[in-house]
Enzyme design. Sequence first.
Site, PDB file in Angstrom:
ATOM      1  N   HIS A 160       0.834  -1.202   0.000  1.00 55.60           N
ATOM      2  CA  HIS A 160       0.000   0.000   0.000  1.00 55.60           C
ATOM      3  C   HIS A 160       0.875   1.262   0.000  1.00 55.60           C
ATOM      4  O   HIS A 160       0.646   2.196  -0.787  1.00 55.60           O
ATOM      5  CB  HIS A 160      -0.910  -0.041   1.237  1.00 55.60           C
ATOM      6  CG  HIS A 160      -1.729   1.197   1.444  1.00 55.60           C
ATOM      7  ND1 HIS A 160      -3.089   1.218   1.304  1.00 55.60           N
ATOM      8  CD2 HIS A 160      -1.386   2.461   1.811  1.00 55.60           C
ATOM      9  CE1 HIS A 160      -3.556   2.420   1.565  1.00 55.60           C
ATOM     10  NE2 HIS A 160      -2.529   3.203   1.886  1.00 55.60           N
ATOM     11  N   GLU A 161       1.881   1.287   0.859  1.00 55.10           N
ATOM     12  CA  GLU A 161       2.748   2.464   0.945  1.00 55.10           C
ATOM     13  C   GLU A 161       3.650   2.597  -0.278  1.00 55.10           C
ATOM     14  O   GLU A 161       3.958   3.716  -0.713  1.00 55.10           O
ATOM     15  CB  GLU A 161       3.592   2.389   2.220  1.00 55.10           C
ATOM     16  CG  GLU A 161       2.795   2.394   3.509  1.00 55.10           C
ATOM     17  CD  GLU A 161       1.885   3.617   3.622  1.00 55.10           C
ATOM     18  OE1 GLU A 161       2.244   4.684   3.078  1.00 55.10           O
ATOM     19  OE2 GLU A 161       0.803   3.485   4.227  1.00 55.10           O
ATOM     20  N   HIS A 174       1.950   4.606  -2.913  1.00 55.43           N
ATOM     21  CA  HIS A 174       2.123   6.053  -2.718  1.00 55.43           C
ATOM     22  C   HIS A 174       3.520   6.496  -3.168  1.00 55.43           C
ATOM     23  O   HIS A 174       3.680   7.544  -3.815  1.00 55.43           O
ATOM     24  CB  HIS A 174       1.937   6.409  -1.243  1.00 55.43           C
ATOM     25  CG  HIS A 174       0.539   6.256  -0.742  1.00 55.43           C
ATOM     26  ND1 HIS A 174      -0.551   6.839  -1.342  1.00 55.43           N
ATOM     27  CD2 HIS A 174       0.044   5.588   0.342  1.00 55.43           C
ATOM     28  CE1 HIS A 174      -1.642   6.539  -0.668  1.00 55.43           C
ATOM     29  NE2 HIS A 174      -1.305   5.779   0.360  1.00 55.43           N
TER      30      HIS A 174
END
Length: 537
Positions: A220-221, A224
Site C-alpha cells: 500500500h505504501e 504512494h
Amino acid sequence: MVESGGSGRPRPDSEESAEHPVTPAPQPTAPAQPEGPSPAPPATERETTPTDGRQSGREHSDGRDAPAGPEEAPGTGTPTGDTPTGHTPPADLPAEHPAQPQSEQPHPEKPHPAPEPAPHADRGRAHAHAQDGGTAQGPAPTGIKGPPPQRPPEQPRGGLLMGRPFGVPVYVAPSWFLVAALITWVFGGQLDRVLPELGAARYLVSLFFAVAFYASVLIHELAHTLAALRFKLPVRRIQLQFFGGVSEIEKEAETPGREFWLAFVGPLLSLVLAGVFYAAMQPVEPGTVPGVLLAGLMISNLIVAIFNLLPGLPLDGGRMLRAVVWKITGKPMSGTIAAAWVGRALAVSVLIGLPLLTQSGALGSSAEDSVGMDTVTDALLAAILAAIIWTGAGNSLRMARLREHLPELRARTLTRRAVPVETDTPLSEALRRANAAGARALVVVDAHGEPLSLVREAAIVGVPEHRRPWVAVSGLAQDLTDGMRVSAELAGEDLLDVLRATPATEYLVVEETGEIYGVLSAADVERAFVKAMARPS
C-alpha cells in the site's frame, strides 16, 4: 497512509542567556555564553542531529528574543522549545562584560604598544547583503573564495532498516513488534475456535498472518511512493508503525489532480489485493489453514482500504477531500482546513461510534459476547484510533501553515554583512574595520583569502575593551566545517534542512561560485520564522 513531510522551525544548538546587553551595529556583539548546550535546529518530521562537541558553549548571535524550535516535525511533529529573552541598550553604550579571555594573551600589566597592522588586501572590503533580514544592499560580494556549499546527506532514522525498494529506505518501528505480537495473540485465539486441531502451532500460523498483513501494508505504501516518484516528489522513507504505515513525501503535489491520485493509489491497491486474495480463496477448501489465512488477508486489506478512504486528514481519503476543495476554491490551504476539521469530526465519531457498534452486534459479534474485557478492549482501540486521527489532523493544519510561510525565509535576505580578517588581526582592529564597513560579522581568512573560521559574537562579548588590542581574532573563532557553508540561494525548507543537519550559531553564506557573501545567524532565522508564523494565513 501518505504523509507529506515538512520542516520544523529552526533552533540554534544552544540556548542563550540574556544577561548581557547587546551593542547594535556596527560593532558586532552577542549575549553572554550559555551554561550548557541546547537542541539544534529541528524539524517537521525530521530527526535531531547531535550538536558538535567542540563548541559546548555556543550560543545565539545576539540577545534579542529568539525562541527555540522542536520535531522534527514535521515529520512530522511540531517544534517546541524555550524562548530566550534579551534587551538592547542605547547605541552609545559599550558592550563590555568581565569574562575570561578565550585564549592565552600577553599579561595586561605589561602591555606593548600595538603596532599598526600592515595594510591587508581585505581591509575595508564588506560583503553585500542585508542586515537584520532587510533587503540586500551594499557592494557586490568580494572576490574571496571558498569551497562551494555542500549539503550534508540526510540520514533519516525510524527503526530497523529492512531495505531500499526503488531507492527509498523502509523502516520498521519498534512499535510494530508490539502490534505483531498482539495480532498473533488475537488471531491465534480465533484459530483455536476454527482449527482446534492445530494446538500451539496456531501461533506460528498467526505470526505468519501478521507478517503477511504488514507486507500488504508495505505494498500500500509503495503505491504512494511510486506515484510520488512518478510526479518527481522526493520520498524520504517508508515507516511501518503500530497502526499501519506512512510514506514520508518531502514536498507537496503541485496540482490538486496529482494530490488526488497520490492519495488514491494506496487504497486502490489495497482493494486490488483484497480482490486477489478473494480469487485465491475460490479453489481452496474453507476449513483449512490456507483458506483461513486467505480469508483473513482479504478481509484485512478490505478494512485497510475502506478505513483509508474515510474523508478526513491524515487519512488518504482526507487528502483526496483536500484535493477536491483545492480544485474548487483554488486554495490549497482551504482544502487543508476543510479536510482537517472533517478528520477531527471523524475522530470523535470513532471514539463514540466504534464501541457502540460493537455493543450492538453490528460488527458480526452478538451483544451478549461483547462484555467484560472485550468491551474494555474495544473502547481502548477506539480511543487510540481517535487520538491518532485527531492528532494527525492537527499536525496537517500546522504543517500547511508552516509551508505557507516557509518561502519567506531566504538566506540572502537574512545574511549579515561581514568583513574578512586574517588570523593575527587584533580584535580591536577587526571591530574597527567592521565599524567602518557597517558590518556585523567577521570571517577569518588565511593569507590567500580562503575562509577558515567565523568569529563568534558570543566570544567578543567576553573580552573587555581594554584587552581587545591584545586578543587575536583567531582565538575567538569557530572553525568552519562543510555543513557550515550555506548557499546564498537557499530558502524555505531547503534552508532549514541544511541548518538542522549541522547545528551551529553562525554559518558562512557563499555564492555558488564560492565567493563569500556574509554570515547567517541561526538566531536571525529563528526570529524571522517566528515573525512569519505570527502573521495570519
